[in-house]
Scaffold this motif. Structure first.
Motif, PDB file in Angstrom:
ATOM      1  N   ALA A   1     -21.812 105.957   9.043  1.00 23.37           N
ATOM      2  CA  ALA A   1     -20.766 105.203   8.352  1.00 23.37           C
ATOM      3  C   ALA A   1     -19.437 105.309   9.094  1.00 23.37           C
ATOM      4  O   ALA A   1     -18.709 104.320   9.242  1.00 23.37           O
ATOM      5  N   ALA A   2     -19.117 106.508   9.580  1.00 22.65           N
ATOM      6  CA  ALA A   2     -17.867 106.688  10.316  1.00 22.65           C
ATOM      7  C   ALA A   2     -17.861 105.878  11.609  1.00 22.65           C
ATOM      8  O   ALA A   2     -16.838 105.277  11.978  1.00 22.65           O
ATOM      9  N   ARG A   3     -19.003 105.849  12.284  1.00 27.54           N
ATOM     10  CA  ARG A   3     -19.091 105.096  13.550  1.00 27.54           C
ATOM     11  C   ARG A   3     -18.899 103.606  13.293  1.00 27.54           C
ATOM     12  O   ARG A   3     -18.194 102.922  14.060  1.00 27.54           O
ATOM     13  N   VAL A   4     -19.519 103.083  12.234  1.00 33.04           N
ATOM     14  CA  VAL A   4     -19.367 101.661  11.920  1.00 33.04           C
ATOM     15  C   VAL A   4     -17.929 101.364  11.500  1.00 33.04           C
ATOM     16  O   VAL A   4     -17.329 100.361  11.933  1.00 33.04           O
ATOM     17  N   ARG A   5     -17.358 102.223  10.675  1.00 30.42           N
ATOM     18  CA  ARG A   5     -15.957 102.032  10.253  1.00 30.42           C
ATOM     19  C   ARG A   5     -15.019 102.006  11.459  1.00 30.42           C
ATOM     20  O   ARG A   5     -14.118 101.155  11.540  1.00 30.42           O
ATOM     21  N   ASP A   6     -15.214 102.943  12.382  1.00 29.62           N
ATOM     22  CA  ASP A   6     -14.325 103.029  13.539  1.00 29.62           C
ATOM     23  C   ASP A   6     -14.403 101.768  14.384  1.00 29.62           C
ATOM     24  O   ASP A   6     -13.382 101.289  14.912  1.00 29.62           O
ATOM     25  N   GLU A   7     -15.597 101.219  14.526  1.00 29.16           N
ATOM     26  CA  GLU A   7     -15.748  99.997  15.324  1.00 29.16           C
ATOM     27  C   GLU A   7     -14.997  98.845  14.675  1.00 29.16           C
ATOM     28  O   GLU A   7     -14.341  98.043  15.359  1.00 29.16           O
TER      29      GLU A   7
ATOM     30  N   ARG B   1     -11.194  99.290  15.126  1.00 32.58           N
ATOM     31  CA  ARG B   1     -10.766  98.888  16.481  1.00 32.58           C
ATOM     32  C   ARG B   1     -10.692  97.374  16.611  1.00 32.58           C
ATOM     33  O   ARG B   1      -9.918  96.858  17.425  1.00 32.58           O
ATOM     34  N   ALA B   2     -11.487  96.667  15.806  1.00 34.76           N
ATOM     35  CA  ALA B   2     -11.469  95.199  15.847  1.00 34.76           C
ATOM     36  C   ALA B   2     -10.371  94.606  14.963  1.00 34.76           C
ATOM     37  O   ALA B   2     -10.280  93.378  14.840  1.00 34.76           O
ATOM     38  N   GLY B   3      -9.551  95.449  14.349  1.00 36.43           N
ATOM     39  CA  GLY B   3      -8.422  94.967  13.567  1.00 36.43           C
ATOM     40  C   GLY B   3      -8.667  94.856  12.075  1.00 36.43           C
ATOM     41  O   GLY B   3      -7.829  94.311  11.349  1.00 36.43           O
ATOM     42  N   PHE B   4      -9.792  95.383  11.583  1.00 39.25           N
ATOM     43  CA  PHE B   4     -10.093  95.334  10.157  1.00 39.25           C
ATOM     44  C   PHE B   4      -9.352  96.451   9.430  1.00 39.25           C
ATOM     45  O   PHE B   4      -9.138  97.542   9.963  1.00 39.25           O
TER      46      PHE B   4
ATOM     47  N   PHE C   1     -18.078 101.991   2.230  1.00 36.36           N
ATOM     48  CA  PHE C   1     -16.738 101.592   2.659  1.00 36.36           C
ATOM     49  C   PHE C   1     -16.620 100.084   2.617  1.00 36.36           C
ATOM     50  O   PHE C   1     -17.612  99.358   2.475  1.00 36.36           O
ATOM     51  N   THR C   2     -15.401  99.591   2.742  1.00 35.44           N
ATOM     52  CA  THR C   2     -15.144  98.179   2.973  1.00 35.44           C
ATOM     53  C   THR C   2     -14.189  98.040   4.145  1.00 35.44           C
ATOM     54  O   THR C   2     -13.368  98.931   4.403  1.00 35.44           O
ATOM     55  N   ALA C   3     -14.312  96.932   4.861  1.00 36.57           N
ATOM     56  CA  ALA C   3     -13.422  96.625   5.985  1.00 36.57           C
ATOM     57  C   ALA C   3     -13.062  95.152   5.894  1.00 36.57           C
ATOM     58  O   ALA C   3     -13.948  94.290   5.958  1.00 36.57           O
ATOM     59  N   ARG C   4     -11.763  94.854   5.730  1.00 35.04           N
ATOM     60  CA  ARG C   4     -11.301  93.492   5.458  1.00 35.04           C
ATOM     61  C   ARG C   4     -10.473  92.932   6.605  1.00 35.04           C
ATOM     62  O   ARG C   4      -9.727  93.642   7.260  1.00 35.04           O
ATOM     63  N   PHE C   5     -10.625  91.605   6.769  1.00 40.25           N
ATOM     64  CA  PHE C   5      -9.817  90.876   7.737  1.00 40.25           C
ATOM     65  C   PHE C   5      -9.524  89.506   7.140  1.00 40.25           C
ATOM     66  O   PHE C   5     -10.418  88.830   6.652  1.00 40.25           O
TER      67      PHE C   5
ATOM     68  N   GLY D   1     -16.957  88.018  14.777  1.00 43.44           N
ATOM     69  CA  GLY D   1     -16.978  86.584  15.035  1.00 43.44           C
ATOM     70  C   GLY D   1     -16.194  85.796  14.001  1.00 43.44           C
ATOM     71  O   GLY D   1     -15.426  84.885  14.353  1.00 43.44           O
ATOM     72  N   LEU D   2     -16.359  86.136  12.730  1.00 43.39           N
ATOM     73  CA  LEU D   2     -15.655  85.402  11.675  1.00 43.39           C
ATOM     74  C   LEU D   2     -14.170  85.712  11.664  1.00 43.39           C
ATOM     75  O   LEU D   2     -13.352  84.849  11.302  1.00 43.39           O
ATOM     76  N   ALA D   3     -13.793  86.920  12.058  1.00 40.41           N
ATOM     77  CA  ALA D   3     -12.368  87.249  12.143  1.00 40.41           C
ATOM     78  C   ALA D   3     -11.652  86.342  13.137  1.00 40.41           C
ATOM     79  O   ALA D   3     -10.466  86.032  12.958  1.00 40.41           O
TER      80      ALA D   3
END
Length: 406
Positions: free
Chosen positions: A42-48, A51-54, A67-71, A109-111
């Motif tokens: 989960a931490a590895r996915v969150r960190d990626e 880094r992409a701006g989420f 977790f959630t990651a929003r853009f 891609g969607l971001a």
């Protein structure tokens, strides 16, 4: 910006991220953490995603590995579900490393087109799909209330048309038989054998199977059956599950199987208690408005999309999500595999080149499908209207029919 330009931007953003996506997939594959213990994954996915701006939020729904990651800030909210739990002993034999990576890729891609399409892109980190029902718990705690649509992609041995792909609902229980211990040689008549109750129940289930439709599945194993040969077992625990493609039939099947365990108790003089060990997984509903553009996107990547209506079996907590809001859970081929999921061979394939390609192509196909849906004024209007009319999950008709376990 034209639709072709939007799709080109989406494809380019994902392909530009290919190296880090493949690295992510291999890292998650190496971690191979079981349900609710996916801390490194989960931490590895969150960190990626960070880094992409989420904008990343950890520990959502009181679940440490969710977790959630929003853009973005658009009114059309896309939930892209990431799974990253592994199976006990055989690791990522269901390819959840591919699922997590494809979700991150689709998010990236969607971001790239979120502003132009009025999107909010939310990658939802969903723990414990294999066992524990992470998405069910997240649903009940409001994590999907604000989504317009939700989607994910699952690795398989074929590119299956989501319009022809469905899954069974599943309910899981533990039956605990209680009897009376005694010396098996000196005083066997003083005992009440809980292990015998389990045997009677298993025989009853075996006989029941002849009367069940081909769509039904019943599985079980004895978790605790005694400690020594010279002691009449006073306690036996049997874990069992039932599966069906329809909720009403699932619950009828559950009642019939429970009766087999009650018969074991009655025949031996034991008592039996039942515990639901996991949230109920509902059957999967594939939304046609998302399924068609996804299948078209897969074909556009040079893959052959197959009718999968004869493929039966399997369950997912994405079924619960799909009962509440428009969703898809399509299958994408791990090329060169041919090995069925939940095997050690498929676990190896999930980190092979075919698995890497599935993760990237799955990301592109999901993102392309959302671009098409969000660009279509009529479809977009209908989906937003449905979202506006939808009650929060906890008070929805779906929650009443499926049941809640908060």
């Amino acid at each position: 910006m034209t639709s072709e330009a939007l799709l080109a931007r989406v494809d380019g953003a994902i392909r530009d991220a290919r190296a880090q996506l493949v690295s992510l997939s291999h890292d998650v594959h190496d971690y191979a953490e079981p349900s609710f213990a996916e801390h490194r994954a989960a931490a590895r996915v969150r960190d990626e995603l960070a880094r992409a701006g989420f904008d990343v939020t950890e520990t959502v729904a009181d679940l440490p590995t969710a977790f959630t990651a929003r853009f973005g800030s658009g009114d059309f909210v896309v939930g892209v579900c990431a799974e990253y739990d592994a199976l006990p002993e055989i690791g990522h034999a269901c390819g959840h490393n591919i699922i997590a990576t494809a979700a991150v890729g689709a998010g990236i891609g969607l971001a790239a087109v979120a502003d132009e399409l009025g999107l909010t892109v939310e990658v939802v980190g969903c723990p414990a799909e294999e066992h524990g029902g992470g998405k069910v718990l997240m649903l009940e705690r409001g994590c999907f209330d604000h989504h317009t649509v939700a989607l994910m992609v699952h690795p398989a041995t074929a590119d299956a048309d989501p319009a022809t792909t469905f899954t069974q609902g599943v309910s899981r229980f533990a039956a605990t038989f209680s009897g009376r211990a005694a010396h098996a040689a000196a005083a066997p008549t003083d005992g009440v054998n809980a292990s015998d109750a389990a045997v009677v129940a298993q025989v009853a289930v075996g006989l029941l199977r002849q009367q069940l439709p081909a769509t039904a599945r019943v599985g079980l194993f004895v978790r605790d059956g005694g400690q020594a040969t010279n002691i009449i077992p006073e306690r036996t625990i049997v874990d069992f599950e039932v599966r069906e493609f329809d909720l009403e039939r699932l619950r009828d099947l559950s009642r019939r199987v429970h009766a087999c365990f009650e018969a074991g108790a009655l025949a031996t003089g034991c008592t039996v208690e039942f515990e639901e060990t996991e949230p109920e997984y509902a059957p999967l509903l594939q939304d046609a408005r998302l399924a068609r553009p996804f299948a078209d996107a897969v074909r556009g990547l040079g893959r052959t999309v197959l009718d999968a209506s004869d493929m039966t079996g399997g369950s997912t907590d994405m079924g619960n999500v799909s009962q509440y809001l428009p969703s898809i859970h399509p299958m994408i081929d791990v090329k060169g595999s041919g090995n069925p999921p939940h095997t050690r061979a498929f676990a190896d394939d999930a980190a092979a080149p075919g698995g890497d390609e599935a993760a990237v192509d799955g990301a592109i196909a999901m993102a392309r499908a959302i671009v098409e849906v969000a660009s279509d004024p009529g479809v977009r209007r209908d989906l937003l209207a449905e979202q506006s009319a939808r009650a929060p999950y906890a008070t929805s008709a779906v929650a009443t029919s499926v049941g809640t376990r908060s």
